[in-house]
Design a protein around this motif. Structure first.
Motif, PDB file in Angstrom:
ATOM      1  N   SER A  28      57.979  11.268  81.795  1.00  0.00           N
ATOM      2  CA  SER A  28      58.161  12.263  80.513  1.00  0.00           C
ATOM      3  C   SER A  28      56.614  12.344  80.199  1.00  0.00           C
ATOM      4  CB  SER A  28      58.912  11.444  79.532  1.00  0.00           C
ATOM      5  OG  SER A  28      58.062  10.299  78.920  1.00  0.00           O
ATOM      6  N   ALA A  29      56.551  13.464  79.584  1.00  0.00           N
ATOM      7  CA  ALA A  29      55.172  13.854  78.888  1.00  0.00           C
ATOM      8  C   ALA A  29      54.686  12.699  78.322  1.00  0.00           C
ATOM      9  CB  ALA A  29      55.469  15.035  78.004  1.00  0.00           C
ATOM     10  N   LYS A  30      55.222  12.017  77.547  1.00  0.00           N
ATOM     11  CA  LYS A  30      54.693  10.744  76.833  1.00  0.00           C
ATOM     12  C   LYS A  30      54.182   9.579  77.763  1.00  0.00           C
ATOM     13  CE  LYS A  30      55.944   7.409  73.070  1.00  0.00           C
ATOM     14  NZ  LYS A  30      56.786   7.190  72.092  1.00  0.00           N
TER      15      LYS A  30
ATOM     16  N   ALA B 178      51.114  10.634  79.673  1.00  0.00           N
ATOM     17  CA  ALA B 178      50.003  10.508  78.388  1.00  0.00           C
ATOM     18  C   ALA B 178      49.421   9.178  78.515  1.00  0.00           C
ATOM     19  CB  ALA B 178      50.126  11.131  77.113  1.00  0.00           C
TER      20      ALA B 178
END
Length: 530
Positions: free
Chosen positions: A75-77, A80
Protein backbone atom coordinates in the motif's frame (compact mmCIF):
# COMPACT_ATOMS: atom_id res chain seq x y z
CA UNK A 1 40.76 -3.66 39.43
CA UNK A 2 38.98 -0.30 39.30
CA UNK A 3 37.72 2.15 41.89
CA UNK A 4 34.52 4.14 41.37
CA UNK A 5 34.96 7.89 41.21
CA UNK A 6 32.89 10.14 43.37
CA UNK A 7 30.93 11.96 40.68
CA UNK A 8 29.44 14.59 42.96
CA UNK A 9 30.39 17.97 41.53
CA UNK A 10 32.03 20.52 43.80
CA UNK A 11 32.77 24.15 43.02
CA UNK A 12 36.06 24.93 44.66
CA UNK A 13 37.72 28.24 45.44
CA UNK A 14 40.95 27.09 47.01
CA UNK A 15 40.80 23.56 48.34
CA UNK A 16 40.90 21.05 45.50
CA UNK A 17 39.31 17.69 46.35
CA UNK A 18 40.01 14.33 44.67
CA UNK A 19 36.48 14.02 43.31
CA UNK A 20 36.73 17.31 41.47
CA UNK A 21 40.32 17.25 40.31
CA UNK A 22 40.01 13.75 38.84
CA UNK A 23 36.73 14.65 37.14
CA UNK A 24 36.78 15.01 33.32
CA UNK A 25 36.96 18.63 32.18
CA UNK A 26 33.82 18.11 30.10
CA UNK A 27 31.89 17.35 33.30
CA UNK A 28 33.42 20.31 35.11
CA UNK A 29 32.39 22.55 32.23
CA UNK A 30 28.74 21.66 32.75
CA UNK A 31 28.98 22.91 36.34
CA UNK A 32 31.13 25.94 35.71
CA UNK A 33 28.97 28.63 34.13
CA UNK A 34 32.00 30.79 33.51
CA UNK A 35 33.39 28.23 31.05
CA UNK A 36 31.75 29.59 27.91
CA UNK A 37 32.18 28.36 24.36
CA UNK A 38 33.97 31.57 23.38
CA UNK A 39 36.46 31.00 26.17
CA UNK A 40 37.09 27.47 24.92
CA UNK A 41 37.92 28.72 21.45
CA UNK A 42 40.78 30.80 22.84
CA UNK A 43 42.25 27.97 24.91
CA UNK A 44 43.88 26.07 22.07
CA UNK A 45 41.96 22.88 22.88
CA UNK A 46 40.82 22.05 19.35
CA UNK A 47 37.66 22.34 17.30
CA UNK A 48 34.36 21.54 18.98
CA UNK A 49 32.05 20.85 16.03
CA UNK A 50 32.79 19.06 12.76
CA UNK A 51 31.36 20.27 9.47
CA UNK A 52 30.62 17.58 6.87
CA UNK A 53 29.47 18.25 3.32
CA UNK A 54 26.80 15.82 2.09
CA UNK A 55 26.10 15.18 -1.57
CA UNK A 56 23.44 12.89 -3.09
CA UNK A 57 23.94 11.68 -6.66
CA UNK A 58 20.50 10.05 -6.82
CA UNK A 59 17.34 9.38 -4.80
CA UNK A 60 14.94 6.54 -4.15
CA UNK A 61 15.14 3.13 -5.78
CA UNK A 62 16.46 2.45 -9.25
CA UNK A 63 14.05 2.01 -12.16
CA UNK A 64 14.91 -1.69 -12.29
CA UNK A 65 13.70 -2.06 -8.67
CA UNK A 66 10.57 0.11 -8.93
CA UNK A 67 8.27 -2.81 -9.84
CA UNK A 68 8.68 -4.21 -6.31
CA UNK A 69 5.91 -1.94 -5.03
CA UNK A 70 3.34 -3.42 -7.36
CA UNK A 71 4.64 -7.01 -7.24
CA UNK A 72 4.81 -7.03 -3.44
CA UNK A 73 1.38 -5.48 -3.24
CA UNK A 74 2.51 -2.66 -0.94
CA UNK A 75 0.00 0.00 0.00
CA UNK A 76 1.09 3.63 -0.17
CA UNK A 77 1.66 3.57 3.59
CA UNK A 78 3.74 0.36 3.40
CA UNK A 79 5.80 1.78 0.55
CA UNK A 80 6.50 4.93 2.58
CA UNK A 81 7.69 2.77 5.48
CA UNK A 82 9.87 0.47 3.40
CA UNK A 83 11.43 2.88 0.90
CA UNK A 84 14.20 5.13 2.16
CA UNK A 85 14.41 8.80 1.19
CA UNK A 86 17.44 11.10 1.20
CA UNK A 87 15.79 13.19 3.88
CA UNK A 88 15.37 10.14 6.12
CA UNK A 89 19.02 9.22 5.61
CA UNK A 90 20.23 12.65 6.65
CA UNK A 91 17.87 12.80 9.63
CA UNK A 92 19.11 9.42 10.84
CA UNK A 93 22.74 10.53 10.56
CA UNK A 94 22.01 13.70 12.52
CA UNK A 95 20.58 11.55 15.32
CA UNK A 96 23.59 9.27 15.38
CA UNK A 97 26.34 11.88 14.91
CA UNK A 98 26.03 14.45 17.67
CA UNK A 99 28.44 17.33 17.32
CA UNK A 100 28.51 17.05 13.52
CA UNK A 101 26.98 19.75 11.31
CA UNK A 102 25.81 18.34 7.97
CA UNK A 103 25.68 20.83 5.14
CA UNK A 104 24.53 20.24 1.59
CA UNK A 105 21.32 19.36 -0.23
CA UNK A 106 19.13 16.26 -0.10
CA UNK A 107 18.24 16.74 -3.75
CA UNK A 108 20.37 14.88 -6.34
CA UNK A 109 22.89 17.06 -8.13
CA UNK A 110 24.49 16.69 -11.55
CA UNK A 111 28.23 16.45 -12.05
CA UNK A 112 28.81 20.06 -13.15
CA UNK A 113 26.88 21.40 -10.14
CA UNK A 114 28.75 19.00 -7.84
CA UNK A 115 32.11 20.20 -9.18
CA UNK A 116 31.17 23.82 -8.54
CA UNK A 117 30.08 23.05 -4.98
CA UNK A 118 33.24 21.07 -4.22
CA UNK A 119 35.42 23.87 -5.59
CA UNK A 120 33.95 26.22 -2.97
CA UNK A 121 34.23 23.92 0.04
CA UNK A 122 37.48 25.47 1.26
CA UNK A 123 35.59 28.71 1.97
CA UNK A 124 33.09 26.93 4.21
CA UNK A 125 35.49 25.27 6.69
CA UNK A 126 34.46 21.76 5.67
CA UNK A 127 36.15 18.87 7.52
CA UNK A 128 35.04 15.97 5.32
CA UNK A 129 32.76 14.84 2.51
CA UNK A 130 30.07 12.14 2.36
CA UNK A 131 28.81 11.24 -1.12
CA UNK A 132 25.77 9.03 -1.60
CA UNK A 133 26.73 7.67 -4.98
CA UNK A 134 29.96 7.11 -6.94
CA UNK A 135 32.81 9.54 -7.38
CA UNK A 136 33.05 8.71 -11.08
CA UNK A 137 30.51 7.79 -13.72
CA UNK A 138 32.04 4.64 -15.19
CA UNK A 139 33.92 1.46 -14.40
CA UNK A 140 37.31 3.17 -14.07
CA UNK A 141 38.45 5.43 -11.26
CA UNK A 142 38.84 9.04 -12.33
CA UNK A 143 37.01 11.82 -14.09
CA UNK A 144 36.50 15.52 -13.53
CA UNK A 145 34.47 15.25 -10.31
CA UNK A 146 36.84 12.65 -8.89
CA UNK A 147 39.85 14.85 -9.61
CA UNK A 148 38.22 17.84 -7.91
CA UNK A 149 37.28 15.78 -4.86
CA UNK A 150 40.77 14.30 -4.46
CA UNK A 151 42.29 17.76 -4.84
CA UNK A 152 40.46 18.97 -1.72
CA UNK A 153 42.64 16.57 0.31
CA UNK A 154 39.66 16.11 2.63
CA UNK A 155 38.60 12.72 4.03
CA UNK A 156 35.85 11.25 1.86
CA UNK A 157 33.21 8.58 2.44
CA UNK A 158 31.45 7.27 -0.64
CA UNK A 159 28.18 5.44 0.09
CA UNK A 160 26.66 2.81 -2.19
CA UNK A 161 22.84 3.10 -2.13
CA UNK A 162 21.81 -0.56 -2.46
CA UNK A 163 18.84 -0.92 -4.87
CA UNK A 164 19.20 2.77 -5.73
CA UNK A 165 21.74 2.26 -8.52
CA UNK A 166 24.12 -0.31 -9.94
CA UNK A 167 27.41 -0.84 -8.11
CA UNK A 168 29.71 -0.95 -11.13
CA UNK A 169 30.49 2.77 -10.94
CA UNK A 170 32.07 2.35 -7.51
CA UNK A 171 35.77 1.93 -8.30
CA UNK A 172 36.78 0.15 -5.10
CA UNK A 173 40.25 -0.68 -6.42
CA UNK A 174 40.77 2.93 -7.40
CA UNK A 175 39.93 4.11 -3.90
CA UNK A 176 42.92 2.28 -2.44
CA UNK A 177 45.72 4.60 -1.38
CA UNK A 178 43.32 7.57 -1.30
CA UNK A 179 41.63 9.25 1.65
CA UNK A 180 38.44 7.39 0.80
CA UNK A 181 36.30 5.02 2.87
CA UNK A 182 33.23 3.20 1.61
CA UNK A 183 29.86 2.42 3.18
CA UNK A 184 26.45 1.00 2.18
CA UNK A 185 22.89 2.15 2.80
CA UNK A 186 19.88 0.17 1.52
CA UNK A 187 17.16 2.19 -0.23
CA UNK A 188 14.68 -0.54 0.76
CA UNK A 189 14.53 -1.23 4.49
CA UNK A 190 15.91 -4.60 5.57
CA UNK A 191 17.19 -6.40 8.67
CA UNK A 192 20.72 -4.96 8.28
CA UNK A 193 19.79 -1.30 7.86
CA UNK A 194 20.57 -0.30 11.45
CA UNK A 195 24.00 -1.94 11.19
CA UNK A 196 24.62 -0.07 7.92
CA UNK A 197 23.78 3.25 9.55
CA UNK A 198 25.98 2.39 12.54
CA UNK A 199 28.90 1.61 10.23
CA UNK A 200 28.45 4.87 8.31
CA UNK A 201 28.05 6.88 11.52
CA UNK A 202 31.28 5.37 12.95
CA UNK A 203 33.14 6.46 9.83
CA UNK A 204 31.68 9.96 9.96
CA UNK A 205 32.76 10.12 13.61
CA UNK A 206 36.32 9.47 12.43
CA UNK A 207 36.08 12.69 10.40
CA UNK A 208 34.79 14.33 13.57
CA UNK A 209 37.72 12.91 15.58
CA UNK A 210 40.21 14.35 13.09
CA UNK A 211 38.45 17.71 13.05
CA UNK A 212 38.68 17.95 16.85
CA UNK A 213 42.46 18.18 16.48
CA UNK A 214 42.21 21.44 14.54
CA UNK A 215 43.29 24.40 16.64
CA UNK A 216 44.95 22.28 19.34
CA UNK A 217 48.02 24.04 20.72
CA UNK A 218 50.64 21.92 22.49
CA UNK A 219 53.14 23.50 24.86
CA UNK A 220 56.40 21.57 24.76
CA UNK A 221 58.95 22.52 27.44
CA UNK A 222 62.37 21.58 26.14
CA UNK A 223 65.87 22.89 25.51
CA UNK A 224 65.99 20.73 22.38
CA UNK A 225 63.16 22.19 20.27
CA UNK A 226 60.94 21.37 18.61
CA UNK A 227 60.66 17.61 19.35
CA UNK A 228 62.65 17.31 22.57
CA UNK A 229 65.38 14.96 23.66
CA UNK A 230 63.42 11.68 23.69
CA UNK A 231 62.27 11.61 20.06
CA UNK A 232 65.03 10.02 17.97
CA UNK A 233 65.40 11.51 14.51
CA UNK A 234 67.04 9.90 11.52
CA UNK A 235 68.66 11.43 8.47
CA UNK A 236 68.99 15.20 8.37
CA UNK A 237 67.71 16.27 11.81
CA UNK A 238 66.61 19.73 10.71
CA UNK A 239 64.67 18.31 7.76
CA UNK A 240 63.12 15.61 9.96
CA UNK A 241 61.94 18.15 12.53
CA UNK A 242 60.62 20.57 9.93
CA UNK A 243 58.62 17.84 8.18
CA UNK A 244 57.14 16.71 11.52
CA UNK A 245 56.08 20.21 12.55
CA UNK A 246 54.71 20.94 9.06
CA UNK A 247 52.77 17.67 9.03
CA UNK A 248 51.32 18.42 12.46
CA UNK A 249 49.89 21.64 11.06
CA UNK A 250 48.89 20.39 7.61
CA UNK A 251 47.40 17.01 8.58
CA UNK A 252 45.87 17.82 11.94
CA UNK A 253 45.80 21.60 12.32
CA UNK A 254 47.93 21.26 15.47
CA UNK A 255 50.40 23.93 16.53
CA UNK A 256 53.50 23.13 18.58
CA UNK A 257 54.69 25.89 20.95
CA UNK A 258 58.12 25.37 22.55
CA UNK A 259 59.66 27.17 25.52
CA UNK A 260 62.96 26.51 27.36
CA UNK A 261 63.17 24.55 30.59
CA UNK A 262 64.31 27.71 32.37
CA UNK A 263 60.70 28.93 32.30
CA UNK A 264 59.52 25.77 34.02
CA UNK A 265 62.33 25.95 36.57
CA UNK A 266 61.52 29.59 37.38
CA UNK A 267 57.78 28.91 37.53
CA UNK A 268 58.38 26.08 40.02
CA UNK A 269 60.30 28.53 42.22
CA UNK A 270 57.36 30.96 42.02
CA UNK A 271 54.91 28.22 43.00
CA UNK A 272 57.19 27.19 45.88
CA UNK A 273 57.22 30.77 47.13
CA UNK A 274 53.64 31.89 46.47
CA UNK A 275 51.50 28.76 46.30
CA UNK A 276 52.93 26.52 49.00
CA UNK A 277 49.50 25.82 50.53
CA UNK A 278 47.98 24.81 47.19
CA UNK A 279 50.90 22.49 46.43
CA UNK A 280 50.51 20.82 49.83
CA UNK A 281 46.78 20.39 49.20
CA UNK A 282 47.45 18.70 45.85
CA UNK A 283 50.05 16.44 47.47
CA UNK A 284 47.60 15.53 50.25
CA UNK A 285 44.94 14.73 47.66
CA UNK A 286 47.35 12.35 45.89
CA UNK A 287 48.37 10.72 49.17
CA UNK A 288 44.77 10.30 50.34
CA UNK A 289 43.71 8.85 46.98
CA UNK A 290 46.56 6.35 46.72
CA UNK A 291 46.19 2.65 47.35
CA UNK A 292 49.58 2.88 49.03
CA UNK A 293 52.48 5.27 49.46
CA UNK A 294 55.91 3.66 49.64
CA UNK A 295 57.17 5.77 52.53
CA UNK A 296 60.47 3.90 52.48
CA UNK A 297 60.99 5.34 48.99
CA UNK A 298 59.44 8.83 49.11
CA UNK A 299 58.74 11.53 51.66
CA UNK A 300 55.86 13.97 51.82
CA UNK A 301 58.34 16.63 50.71
CA UNK A 302 59.04 14.62 47.55
CA UNK A 303 55.33 14.49 46.72
CA UNK A 304 54.94 18.23 47.35
CA UNK A 305 57.80 18.84 44.88
CA UNK A 306 55.86 16.92 42.22
CA UNK A 307 52.74 18.95 43.07
CA UNK A 308 54.75 22.12 42.45
CA UNK A 309 55.71 20.78 39.03
CA UNK A 310 52.04 20.07 38.29
CA UNK A 311 50.93 23.59 39.23
CA UNK A 312 53.81 25.15 37.27
CA UNK A 313 52.96 23.10 34.16
CA UNK A 314 49.32 24.16 34.32
CA UNK A 315 50.17 27.83 34.75
CA UNK A 316 52.59 27.80 31.81
CA UNK A 317 50.07 25.92 29.67
CA UNK A 318 47.48 28.62 30.35
CA UNK A 319 49.99 31.46 29.97
CA UNK A 320 50.76 30.33 26.41
CA UNK A 321 47.11 29.71 25.54
CA UNK A 322 47.66 25.99 24.98
CA UNK A 323 45.32 23.06 25.45
CA UNK A 324 47.93 20.70 26.85
CA UNK A 325 51.54 20.56 27.97
CA UNK A 326 54.43 18.12 27.86
CA UNK A 327 57.91 18.31 29.39
CA UNK A 328 61.19 16.47 29.17
CA UNK A 329 61.63 13.35 31.28
CA UNK A 330 63.60 13.03 34.47
CA UNK A 331 66.73 11.78 32.74
CA UNK A 332 67.01 15.30 31.32
CA UNK A 333 65.44 17.07 34.30
CA UNK A 334 68.11 15.64 36.62
CA UNK A 335 70.89 17.26 34.58
CA UNK A 336 69.31 20.70 34.30
CA UNK A 337 72.01 23.38 34.63
CA UNK A 338 70.29 25.39 37.38
CA UNK A 339 69.47 22.35 39.47
CA UNK A 340 67.43 19.18 39.15
CA UNK A 341 63.75 19.59 38.22
CA UNK A 342 61.55 17.09 40.11
CA UNK A 343 59.84 14.25 38.25
CA UNK A 344 56.76 15.08 36.19
CA UNK A 345 55.27 11.59 36.71
CA UNK A 346 52.54 12.57 39.17
CA UNK A 347 51.95 15.83 37.29
CA UNK A 348 51.40 14.01 33.99
CA UNK A 349 49.13 11.51 35.74
CA UNK A 350 47.03 14.36 37.10
CA UNK A 351 46.85 16.34 33.85
CA UNK A 352 45.95 13.23 31.84
CA UNK A 353 43.25 12.21 34.30
CA UNK A 354 41.52 15.50 35.01
CA UNK A 355 41.07 16.60 31.39
CA UNK A 356 40.14 15.30 27.96
CA UNK A 357 43.51 16.18 26.45
CA UNK A 358 46.54 13.89 26.58
CA UNK A 359 49.60 15.08 28.52
CA UNK A 360 52.42 12.51 28.28
CA UNK A 361 55.92 13.31 29.46
CA UNK A 362 59.22 13.43 27.56
CA UNK A 363 57.90 15.80 24.88
CA UNK A 364 56.62 12.72 23.02
CA UNK A 365 54.55 14.42 20.33
CA UNK A 366 53.93 11.18 18.39
CA UNK A 367 52.47 9.60 21.51
CA UNK A 368 50.45 12.69 22.40
CA UNK A 369 48.82 12.80 18.95
CA UNK A 370 48.17 9.03 19.12
CA UNK A 371 46.57 9.39 22.55
CA UNK A 372 44.45 12.35 21.50
CA UNK A 373 43.20 10.84 18.25
CA UNK A 374 42.49 7.60 20.09
CA UNK A 375 40.50 9.43 22.74
CA UNK A 376 38.55 11.38 20.13
CA UNK A 377 37.63 8.10 18.40
CA UNK A 378 37.09 5.70 21.29
CA UNK A 379 36.38 7.92 24.29
CA UNK A 380 39.17 6.03 26.10
CA UNK A 381 42.51 7.31 27.32
CA UNK A 382 45.72 5.77 26.08
CA UNK A 383 48.64 4.76 28.28
CA UNK A 384 51.94 5.81 26.73
CA UNK A 385 55.16 3.98 27.47
CA UNK A 386 58.41 2.42 26.36
CA UNK A 387 58.00 -0.78 24.35
CA UNK A 388 59.79 -4.11 24.89
CA UNK A 389 59.14 -7.48 23.19
CA UNK A 390 59.69 -10.64 25.27
CA UNK A 391 59.38 -13.43 22.74
CA UNK A 392 59.88 -16.36 25.09
CA UNK A 393 57.13 -15.22 27.44
CA UNK A 394 55.01 -14.26 24.39
CA UNK A 395 54.35 -10.81 25.80
CA UNK A 396 55.10 -7.20 25.00
CA UNK A 397 55.66 -4.71 27.82
CA UNK A 398 54.64 -1.06 27.77
CA UNK A 399 55.87 1.01 30.73
CA UNK A 400 56.29 4.58 32.02
CA UNK A 401 56.24 6.33 35.40
CA UNK A 402 52.92 8.08 34.71
CA UNK A 403 49.59 7.42 33.04
CA UNK A 404 45.90 8.32 33.22
CA UNK A 405 43.97 6.79 36.10
CA UNK A 406 40.82 6.49 33.97
CA UNK A 407 41.76 4.42 30.89
CA UNK A 408 38.09 3.76 30.09
CA UNK A 409 37.40 7.50 29.93
CA UNK A 410 34.57 7.26 32.46
CA UNK A 411 34.11 7.16 36.24
CA UNK A 412 36.16 3.97 36.69
CA UNK A 413 39.49 4.79 38.30
CA UNK A 414 42.51 2.52 38.61
CA UNK A 415 44.31 2.12 41.94
CA UNK A 416 47.76 3.69 42.14
CA UNK A 417 50.82 3.57 44.36
CA UNK A 418 53.11 6.55 44.90
CA UNK A 419 56.75 5.53 44.59
CA UNK A 420 60.18 6.87 43.74
CA UNK A 421 61.67 6.72 40.28
CA UNK A 422 63.49 3.52 39.20
CA UNK A 423 66.73 5.50 39.19
CA UNK A 424 66.65 7.30 42.52
CA UNK A 425 68.30 10.69 42.81
CA UNK A 426 68.12 11.40 46.55
CA UNK A 427 66.18 14.53 47.57
CA UNK A 428 65.81 15.63 43.96
CA UNK A 429 63.37 13.58 41.96
CA UNK A 430 60.02 14.01 43.71
CA UNK A 431 57.57 11.12 43.36
CA UNK A 432 56.10 9.10 40.54
CA UNK A 433 53.15 6.75 40.13
CA UNK A 434 52.60 3.05 39.66
CA UNK A 435 49.13 2.74 38.13
CA UNK A 436 47.58 -0.73 38.51
CA UNK A 437 45.97 -1.18 35.12
CA UNK A 438 43.35 -3.93 34.53
CA UNK A 439 44.30 -7.40 33.29
CA UNK A 440 42.40 -10.09 31.36
CA UNK A 441 41.14 -7.57 28.82
CA UNK A 442 41.80 -7.00 25.13
CA UNK A 443 44.02 -4.03 24.35
CA UNK A 444 45.05 -2.24 21.17
CA UNK A 445 48.59 -0.86 20.91
CA UNK A 446 49.21 2.07 18.58
CA UNK A 447 52.45 3.40 17.10
CA UNK A 448 52.74 6.49 14.93
CA UNK A 449 55.25 8.31 12.76
CA UNK A 450 54.13 11.77 11.73
CA UNK A 451 57.29 12.13 9.65
CA UNK A 452 56.76 8.92 7.66
CA UNK A 453 52.93 9.09 7.76
CA UNK A 454 52.59 5.58 9.14
CA UNK A 455 50.36 4.00 11.77
CA UNK A 456 51.14 0.63 13.36
CA UNK A 457 48.78 -1.52 15.40
CA UNK A 458 48.72 -4.79 17.27
CA UNK A 459 46.20 -6.27 19.69
CA UNK A 460 46.56 -8.67 22.60
CA UNK A 461 45.44 -9.58 26.08
CA UNK A 462 46.56 -7.60 29.11
CA UNK A 463 47.98 -10.14 31.58
CA UNK A 464 49.60 -10.08 34.99
CA UNK A 465 53.29 -9.28 34.69
CA UNK A 466 53.85 -10.58 38.21
CA UNK A 467 52.74 -14.05 37.07
CA UNK A 468 55.63 -13.99 34.58
CA UNK A 469 58.29 -12.15 36.56
CA UNK A 470 58.29 -12.22 40.36
CA UNK A 471 59.80 -8.76 40.75
CA UNK A 472 57.90 -7.24 37.83
CA UNK A 473 56.84 -4.11 39.76
CA UNK A 474 60.45 -3.14 40.52
CA UNK A 475 61.88 -3.50 37.02
CA UNK A 476 62.21 -0.42 34.84
CA UNK A 477 59.14 1.84 34.76
CA UNK A 478 56.70 1.94 37.68
CA UNK A 479 53.47 1.77 35.63
CA UNK A 480 53.46 -1.21 33.25
CA UNK A 481 51.13 -3.32 31.14
CA UNK A 482 52.11 -6.82 30.00
CA UNK A 483 50.37 -7.88 26.78
CA UNK A 484 50.12 -11.44 25.53
CA UNK A 485 50.30 -11.30 21.75
CA UNK A 486 52.03 -12.63 18.63
CA UNK A 487 55.57 -11.67 19.62
CA UNK A 488 57.13 -13.57 16.73
CA UNK A 489 55.36 -11.25 14.29
CA UNK A 490 56.20 -8.21 16.41
CA UNK A 491 59.93 -9.00 16.19
CA UNK A 492 59.70 -9.58 12.45
CA UNK A 493 57.88 -6.28 11.88
CA UNK A 494 59.51 -3.97 14.43
CA UNK A 495 60.97 -0.76 13.00
CA UNK A 496 62.56 1.33 15.75
CA UNK A 497 63.83 3.95 13.31
CA UNK A 498 60.36 4.87 12.05
CA UNK A 499 58.25 4.36 15.18
CA UNK A 500 60.85 4.86 17.90
CA UNK A 501 60.43 2.95 21.18
CA UNK A 502 57.18 4.36 22.55
CA UNK A 503 53.67 2.97 22.01
CA UNK A 504 50.19 3.82 23.28
CA UNK A 505 47.82 1.24 24.81
CA UNK A 506 44.02 1.50 24.60
CA UNK A 507 41.68 -0.88 26.42
CA UNK A 508 39.44 -2.53 23.81
CA UNK A 509 39.81 -3.83 20.26
CA UNK A 510 40.02 -0.81 17.95
CA UNK A 511 42.03 -2.27 15.08
CA UNK A 512 39.39 -1.45 12.45
CA UNK A 513 38.82 2.06 13.75
CA UNK A 514 42.54 2.80 13.51
CA UNK A 515 42.71 1.16 10.07
CA UNK A 516 39.99 3.51 8.83
CA UNK A 517 41.64 6.46 10.57
CA UNK A 518 44.87 5.73 8.70
CA UNK A 519 42.95 5.79 5.42
CA UNK A 520 41.28 9.14 6.13
CA UNK A 521 44.52 10.88 7.15
CA UNK A 522 46.54 9.33 4.31
CA UNK A 523 48.79 7.15 6.51
CA UNK A 524 50.08 3.69 5.69
CA UNK A 525 48.53 1.13 8.04
CA UNK A 526 50.82 -1.59 9.41
CA UNK A 527 49.64 -4.59 11.44
CA UNK A 528 52.63 -5.51 13.58
CA UNK A 529 51.13 -8.79 14.76
CA UNK A 530 50.56 -10.25 11.29
Amino acid sequence: MTIKKNVKLLLIIMIVTPAYIFMPESVKANENTKNTSSAKETKGIGKEKAKVFVMFRGSGIAQEASSIIERAGWSAKEAAQKLVTNEEILNELRKRCKGVEFVGDIHPIETDVAINKVNNLSKEGIDGIVIFGPLSGGHQFGGTLTDVLIKTDLPIITVFPLWGMWQESFSYQGYKGKKILTAHIAMIQDASQSARFEDLAKKIKLIQAISKMKGLRILSITDDPPLGGYTPKYGDTEVYEKVCVDNLKKLFGVELITIPQEELFNKIQEVKKNEELKAKQVAKMWIDGALEVKWDEVTEEDIVKSAEVYLAMKELRDKYNCGTVTTEGYGIFAQYKKGAIPSQGLASMQLSTEGSLAAPSECLIYSLISQQLGFNITGRKGFNGDYIIDHFNHVAYIGHCEGPLDPYGDERMCPYIIRDLPQQYEKQCGGCVAVKYPTNETVTVLGMSIYDKKLSVFTGQAVSGRCLIEDFDNIYCRSKIAIETNTKALLENINWEIFNQHRVVFYGDFREEFRDLATLIGFEFIEDDK
